[in-house]
Design a protein around this motif. Structure first.
Motif, PDB file in Angstrom:
ATOM      1  N   ASN A 161      15.274  36.802  92.809  1.00  0.00           N
ATOM      2  CA  ASN A 161      14.350  35.814  93.551  1.00  0.00           C
ATOM      3  C   ASN A 161      12.897  35.538  92.967  1.00  0.00           C
ATOM      4  O   ASN A 161      12.084  34.872  93.084  1.00  0.00           O
ATOM      5  CB  ASN A 161      14.537  35.714  95.195  1.00  0.00           C
ATOM      6  N   ARG A 179      19.139  32.423  86.158  1.00  0.00           N
ATOM      7  CA  ARG A 179      18.573  33.257  87.176  1.00  0.00           C
ATOM      8  C   ARG A 179      19.186  32.905  88.428  1.00  0.00           C
ATOM      9  O   ARG A 179      19.225  31.768  88.944  1.00  0.00           O
ATOM     10  CB  ARG A 179      16.972  32.987  87.422  1.00  0.00           C
ATOM     11  N   SER A 181      19.809  33.512  92.449  1.00  0.00           N
ATOM     12  CA  SER A 181      19.155  33.864  93.683  1.00  0.00           C
ATOM     13  C   SER A 181      20.150  34.981  94.666  1.00  0.00           C
ATOM     14  O   SER A 181      21.204  34.873  94.548  1.00  0.00           O
ATOM     15  CB  SER A 181      18.897  32.751  94.527  1.00  0.00           C
ATOM     16  N   THR A 182      19.260  35.695  95.131  1.00  0.00           N
ATOM     17  CA  THR A 182      19.819  36.542  95.969  1.00  0.00           C
ATOM     18  C   THR A 182      19.949  36.000  97.424  1.00  0.00           C
ATOM     19  O   THR A 182      19.063  35.031  97.573  1.00  0.00           O
ATOM     20  CB  THR A 182      19.155  38.053  96.147  1.00  0.00           C
ATOM     21  N   HIS A 203       8.623  33.523  95.138  1.00  0.00           N
ATOM     22  CA  HIS A 203      10.062  33.922  95.221  1.00  0.00           C
ATOM     23  C   HIS A 203      11.077  33.026  95.725  1.00  0.00           C
ATOM     24  O   HIS A 203      10.549  32.077  96.832  1.00  0.00           O
ATOM     25  CB  HIS A 203      10.256  35.140  96.077  1.00  0.00           C
ATOM     26  N   SER A 204      11.857  32.709  95.090  1.00  0.00           N
ATOM     27  CA  SER A 204      12.825  31.483  95.627  1.00  0.00           C
ATOM     28  C   SER A 204      13.585  31.892  96.721  1.00  0.00           C
ATOM     29  O   SER A 204      14.922  32.189  96.666  1.00  0.00           O
ATOM     30  CB  SER A 204      13.889  31.366  94.334  1.00  0.00           C
TER      31      SER A 204
END
Length: 211
Positions: A161, A179, A181-182, A203-204
């Motif tokens: 993220n 990328r 995301s967690t 952070h995403s």
């Protein structure tokens, strides 16, 4: 952070099979890889998980060491659950978990605990670091890029993220296909910590999951 596409060469020191077992009963087979020649001289380890077919883009997680979260199960961060999630997801896809010896976003264990004490007084995780005269995030991923190059992973899907991890790897010539995301591993103890990561360092994270 250094930006240099001409990374110093690293080489494999040891490869050894290690079965993994987590507290919830999850198990995974892994191969641990150590290295010679890493730029920062630290003992980082690559964890090879699942099957990586020829030509396949591996799923990669850069996981910074967190003694309190990874070992003791601290609820003040999301590191332990992220480690557990990453091992399962990479095992299913095939790829690498790089376990990086950069405790406390690179400030060390004692400084991290000093920062926790300031957080208990009302500072967020980044303001606490600043109050101690420390950077918000001191991590450098040059060694991670060296490890990936040594493993033949010049193009990866990054499980993270954190946009800074992606930027640093790109600066070092590692191509990112995607990328990924967690999950959001929120507890009553870490919501403020996660909110600070989402709002201050972008952070995403799904903010709806934190309210």
């Amino acid at each position: 952070m250094s930006s240099n596409l001409n990374l110093p060469a690293a080489s494999v020191r040891t490869r050894v099979h290690v079965p993994l077992r987590f507290g919830d009963g999850f198990r995974a087979e892994s191969e641990l890889v150590t290295f010679h020649g890493l730029a920062d001289g630290l003992e980082h380890v690559a964890v090879v998980l699942g099957t990586i077919e020829p030509g396949q883009v591996p799923l990669v997680r850069l996981h910074s060491e967190c003694l309190t979260g990874d070992v003791f199960g601290s609820a003040r961060c999301d590191c332990g659950p992220q480690l557990r999630e990453a091992v399962e997801r990479i095992s299913e896809r095939g790829g690498y978990l790089l376990y990086l010896r950069q405790e406390g976003r690179g400030i060390g264990l004692y400084n991290k605990l000093d920062a926790y004490a300031l957080q208990d007084q009302g500072l967020d995780t980044y303001a606490a670091n600043a109050a101690l005269g420390l950077p918000e995030d001191a991590r450098d991923y040059t060694a991670a890029a060296q490890m990936l190059r040594t493993l033949g992973a010049d193009r990866i899907d990054l499980l993270s993220n954190n946009p800074d991890k992606a930027r640093q790897l790109l600066d070092h010539g590692i191509e990112l296909s995607e990328r990924v995301s967690t999950g959001v591993h929120a507890t009553s103890h870490n919501r403020g910590y996660l909110m600070a990561k989402a709002t201050l360092t972008h952070h995403s994270l799904d903010l709806a999951a934190l309210v």
